[in-house]
Write a protein that holds these residues in place. Sequence first.
Motif, PDB file in Angstrom:
ATOM      1  N   THR A 269       0.825  -1.208   0.000  1.00 61.51           N
ATOM      2  CA  THR A 269       0.000   0.000   0.000  1.00 61.51           C
ATOM      3  C   THR A 269       0.860   1.259   0.000  1.00 61.51           C
ATOM      4  O   THR A 269       0.448   2.301  -0.533  1.00 61.51           O
ATOM      5  CB  THR A 269      -0.941   0.026   1.211  1.00 61.51           C
ATOM      6  OG1 THR A 269      -0.182  -0.144   2.423  1.00 61.51           O
ATOM      7  CG2 THR A 269      -1.979  -1.081   1.109  1.00 61.51           C
ATOM      8  N   ASN A 270       2.030   1.203   0.606  1.00 63.26           N
ATOM      9  CA  ASN A 270       2.933   2.356   0.590  1.00 63.26           C
ATOM     10  C   ASN A 270       3.771   2.409  -0.671  1.00 63.26           C
ATOM     11  O   ASN A 270       4.431   3.406  -0.949  1.00 63.26           O
ATOM     12  CB  ASN A 270       3.859   2.323   1.808  1.00 63.26           C
ATOM     13  CG  ASN A 270       3.159   2.768   3.073  1.00 63.26           C
ATOM     14  OD1 ASN A 270       3.078   3.949   3.366  1.00 63.26           O
ATOM     15  ND2 ASN A 270       2.615   1.815   3.812  1.00 63.26           N
ATOM     16  N   LEU A 271       3.749   1.319  -1.423  1.00 63.24           N
ATOM     17  CA  LEU A 271       4.576   1.221  -2.619  1.00 63.24           C
ATOM     18  C   LEU A 271       4.063   2.089  -3.753  1.00 63.24           C
ATOM     19  O   LEU A 271       4.840   2.644  -4.526  1.00 63.24           O
ATOM     20  CB  LEU A 271       4.616  -0.238  -3.076  1.00 63.24           C
ATOM     21  CG  LEU A 271       5.573  -0.635  -4.191  1.00 63.24           C
ATOM     22  CD1 LEU A 271       7.008  -0.414  -3.759  1.00 63.24           C
ATOM     23  CD2 LEU A 271       5.359  -2.093  -4.561  1.00 63.24           C
ATOM     24  N   LYS A 272       2.768   2.247  -3.856  1.00 62.22           N
ATOM     25  CA  LYS A 272       2.155   2.896  -5.018  1.00 62.22           C
ATOM     26  C   LYS A 272       2.675   4.305  -5.243  1.00 62.22           C
ATOM     27  O   LYS A 272       3.047   4.676  -6.344  1.00 62.22           O
ATOM     28  CB  LYS A 272       0.636   2.937  -4.857  1.00 62.22           C
ATOM     29  CG  LYS A 272      -0.068   3.634  -6.017  1.00 62.22           C
ATOM     30  CD  LYS A 272      -1.569   3.592  -5.851  1.00 62.22           C
ATOM     31  CE  LYS A 272      -2.255   4.261  -7.036  1.00 62.22           C
ATOM     32  NZ  LYS A 272      -2.052   5.709  -7.049  1.00 62.22           N
ATOM     33  N   ASN A 273       2.724   5.093  -4.175  1.00 62.42           N
ATOM     34  CA  ASN A 273       3.119   6.490  -4.322  1.00 62.42           C
ATOM     35  C   ASN A 273       4.538   6.756  -3.874  1.00 62.42           C
ATOM     36  O   ASN A 273       4.962   7.903  -3.792  1.00 62.42           O
ATOM     37  CB  ASN A 273       2.160   7.384  -3.535  1.00 62.42           C
ATOM     38  CG  ASN A 273       0.738   7.294  -4.051  1.00 62.42           C
ATOM     39  OD1 ASN A 273       0.518   7.285  -5.252  1.00 62.42           O
ATOM     40  ND2 ASN A 273      -0.218   7.185  -3.138  1.00 62.42           N
ATOM     41  N   ASN A 274       5.272   5.671  -3.545  1.00 64.00           N
ATOM     42  CA  ASN A 274       6.666   5.822  -3.113  1.00 64.00           C
ATOM     43  C   ASN A 274       6.783   6.850  -1.985  1.00 64.00           C
ATOM     44  O   ASN A 274       7.554   7.790  -2.020  1.00 64.00           O
ATOM     45  CB  ASN A 274       7.550   6.251  -4.273  1.00 64.00           C
ATOM     46  CG  ASN A 274       9.017   5.976  -3.993  1.00 64.00           C
ATOM     47  OD1 ASN A 274       9.353   5.141  -3.178  1.00 64.00           O
ATOM     48  ND2 ASN A 274       9.878   6.686  -4.691  1.00 64.00           N
ATOM     49  N   LYS A 275       5.966   6.657  -0.915  1.00 59.71           N
ATOM     50  CA  LYS A 275       5.886   7.627   0.169  1.00 59.71           C
ATOM     51  C   LYS A 275       7.200   7.722   0.928  1.00 59.71           C
ATOM     52  O   LYS A 275       7.899   6.743   1.107  1.00 59.71           O
ATOM     53  CB  LYS A 275       4.778   7.227   1.147  1.00 59.71           C
ATOM     54  CG  LYS A 275       3.386   7.237   0.535  1.00 59.71           C
ATOM     55  CD  LYS A 275       2.368   6.794   1.556  1.00 59.71           C
ATOM     56  CE  LYS A 275       0.960   6.750   0.983  1.00 59.71           C
ATOM     57  NZ  LYS A 275      -0.022   6.265   1.962  1.00 59.71           N
TER      58      LYS A 275
ATOM     59  N   ARG B  79      -5.995  -7.384  -4.344  1.00 62.55           N
ATOM     60  CA  ARG B  79      -6.969  -6.420  -4.862  1.00 62.55           C
ATOM     61  C   ARG B  79      -6.346  -5.024  -4.976  1.00 62.55           C
ATOM     62  O   ARG B  79      -6.571  -4.321  -5.972  1.00 62.55           O
ATOM     63  CB  ARG B  79      -8.196  -6.373  -3.949  1.00 62.55           C
ATOM     64  CG  ARG B  79      -9.352  -5.569  -4.540  1.00 62.55           C
ATOM     65  CD  ARG B  79     -10.574  -5.625  -3.666  1.00 62.55           C
ATOM     66  NE  ARG B  79     -10.359  -4.905  -2.413  1.00 62.55           N
ATOM     67  CZ  ARG B  79     -11.308  -4.727  -1.499  1.00 62.55           C
ATOM     68  NH1 ARG B  79     -12.523  -5.240  -1.688  1.00 62.55           N
ATOM     69  NH2 ARG B  79     -11.043  -4.081  -0.384  1.00 62.55           N
ATOM     70  N   PHE B  80      -5.557  -4.640  -3.969  1.00 64.19           N
ATOM     71  CA  PHE B  80      -4.918  -3.324  -4.016  1.00 64.19           C
ATOM     72  C   PHE B  80      -3.941  -3.236  -5.184  1.00 64.19           C
ATOM     73  O   PHE B  80      -3.935  -2.260  -5.930  1.00 64.19           O
ATOM     74  CB  PHE B  80      -4.190  -3.049  -2.701  1.00 64.19           C
ATOM     75  CG  PHE B  80      -3.429  -1.751  -2.709  1.00 64.19           C
ATOM     76  CD1 PHE B  80      -4.076  -0.561  -2.402  1.00 64.19           C
ATOM     77  CD2 PHE B  80      -2.081  -1.702  -3.051  1.00 64.19           C
ATOM     78  CE1 PHE B  80      -3.397   0.646  -2.436  1.00 64.19           C
ATOM     79  CE2 PHE B  80      -1.401  -0.501  -3.086  1.00 64.19           C
ATOM     80  CZ  PHE B  80      -2.057   0.676  -2.776  1.00 64.19           C
ATOM     81  N   LEU B  81      -3.101  -4.256  -5.334  1.00 64.13           N
ATOM     82  CA  LEU B  81      -2.117  -4.243  -6.416  1.00 64.13           C
ATOM     83  C   LEU B  81      -2.795  -4.248  -7.779  1.00 64.13           C
ATOM     84  O   LEU B  81      -2.379  -3.530  -8.694  1.00 64.13           O
ATOM     85  CB  LEU B  81      -1.190  -5.449  -6.287  1.00 64.13           C
ATOM     86  CG  LEU B  81      -0.229  -5.434  -5.100  1.00 64.13           C
ATOM     87  CD1 LEU B  81       0.452  -6.788  -4.955  1.00 64.13           C
ATOM     88  CD2 LEU B  81       0.814  -4.341  -5.261  1.00 64.13           C
TER      89      LEU B  81
ATOM     90  N   VAL C 141      -1.602  -0.752  -8.793  1.00 63.86           N
ATOM     91  CA  VAL C 141      -0.221  -0.874  -9.253  1.00 63.86           C
ATOM     92  C   VAL C 141      -0.126  -1.607 -10.580  1.00 63.86           C
ATOM     93  O   VAL C 141       0.656  -1.226 -11.450  1.00 63.86           O
ATOM     94  CB  VAL C 141       0.654  -1.581  -8.197  1.00 63.86           C
ATOM     95  CG1 VAL C 141       2.096  -1.708  -8.673  1.00 63.86           C
ATOM     96  CG2 VAL C 141       0.599  -0.819  -6.871  1.00 63.86           C
ATOM     97  N   TRP C 142      -0.928  -2.655 -10.742  1.00 60.30           N
ATOM     98  CA  TRP C 142      -0.826  -3.455 -11.958  1.00 60.30           C
ATOM     99  C   TRP C 142      -1.718  -2.965 -13.084  1.00 60.30           C
ATOM    100  O   TRP C 142      -1.605  -3.431 -14.215  1.00 60.30           O
ATOM    101  CB  TRP C 142      -1.186  -4.908 -11.662  1.00 60.30           C
ATOM    102  CG  TRP C 142      -0.288  -5.548 -10.661  1.00 60.30           C
ATOM    103  CD1 TRP C 142       0.943  -5.116 -10.271  1.00 60.30           C
ATOM    104  CD2 TRP C 142      -0.555  -6.732  -9.908  1.00 60.30           C
ATOM    105  NE1 TRP C 142       1.469  -5.951  -9.324  1.00 60.30           N
ATOM    106  CE2 TRP C 142       0.579  -6.961  -9.079  1.00 60.30           C
ATOM    107  CE3 TRP C 142      -1.618  -7.629  -9.841  1.00 60.30           C
ATOM    108  CZ2 TRP C 142       0.660  -8.043  -8.207  1.00 60.30           C
ATOM    109  CZ3 TRP C 142      -1.539  -8.699  -8.980  1.00 60.30           C
ATOM    110  CH2 TRP C 142      -0.410  -8.909  -8.172  1.00 60.30           C
TER     111      TRP C 142
END
Length: 390
Positions: free
Chosen positions: A80-86, A143-145, A149-150
């Motif tokens: 979940t933190n990966l998407k926006n590179n927080k 589901r999030f990925l 992301v995908w």
Amino acid sequence: MMLINIFYLFTALLGIIVVLIALIHRSNGYVNCYLGLYFILGSFRFLIYALFKMHAIANTHMADYAFTIFAWPILYLYFTNLKNNKNKANIKVDFLHLILPFLLFMLASFKSYIVQRDVILLNKIGIPLVILYTLCYCYFSYRFLKNNVWKNNRELSLGNNHQIAISKWSKFLFSLFALMLARFLANPIINQEFTFLNTSDSFLLFGALLWIIMYVKLLVSPEFLFGYDAFQDKSNELKMAFLVMDTKWEKTIIKEITNKKDLLLKDIMASKFVDYIENIEYLSSQTDLFFFKGFKLEDLALKMKIPKSHLFFIFKYYSEISFSDFKRTIRIKEAIRLIQNGYLNTNVIEALSEEIGFSTYSSFFKNFKEIMGMSPQDYCKKNPLLSDTN
């Protein structure tokens, strides 16, 4: 048995090395915290098995249990933190995901301390609960990925290379640990008993092998650890060191981009500009392309099979000189090479100017003098081994 323990120890140490690399280079910011925590958890588990399996079964059980209850919540937080590179964590929200596994771990630790016997109650009550919420986190992660992301492959193909790298890495990581989860859930069937804390070497060796595959993948594809931008910058820096005319090129954009079309190209060019420059230099030094009369930027783009706008961007933001200046520099360098190889022994300067693509002798004379600081005749006079010019 000793060889198996060494294999576990190797897995643990390899994980520690990857964690140290991730911590040393923190360009990925906060996302590395969860990834590092996940690797530490996995490495600690194999370290416990390598050192204490033959002497303290309770310790290996607790190491298994800690990994089981914390793994997927931490992996979910990483995704979940990966998407926006927080770079900053939302501690309050993230902490909520760790409350349940922390309570389960404390309960298991307290029970094991009071009652020194097999963890029957843990198998009957705790493990089914762990299985339930682990499957939930696996599903939520997927589901999030899938949704964040995908998706948008069309957008990713337009040049957001960081997101492309993240998409590939997250698919690889999710698939690997989904396979581990499937193996974990198959334990009761394989062992023909209701237990998930399996300490058999066949089970652990399978897990260790998957972890090693992941660590090796990270070491050979470090953009996943470093962040694509940092990795690409380093890769570009190494490539730039081998460019023939590196003094003409810049490693970063040399002027502010205000044009809207150029802003759209910025991310695309960040990953491609070095490859483009290498191709330009190859065509300029190994072919006669730049010596054709009337040779234009459009012709070079056509030869390279890229949009003209990409080449325009290169010479505007990554070059100290314009395409026109670059072309004439290439031509004068070729003139010097031909002169040094005795071209003027059998040819006049007018023929030389035509050979390298200048439409008139006066144009060649002017450009030669501007670049070399002297006329072609003076250049030959200062180099007595070269032919006299008439």
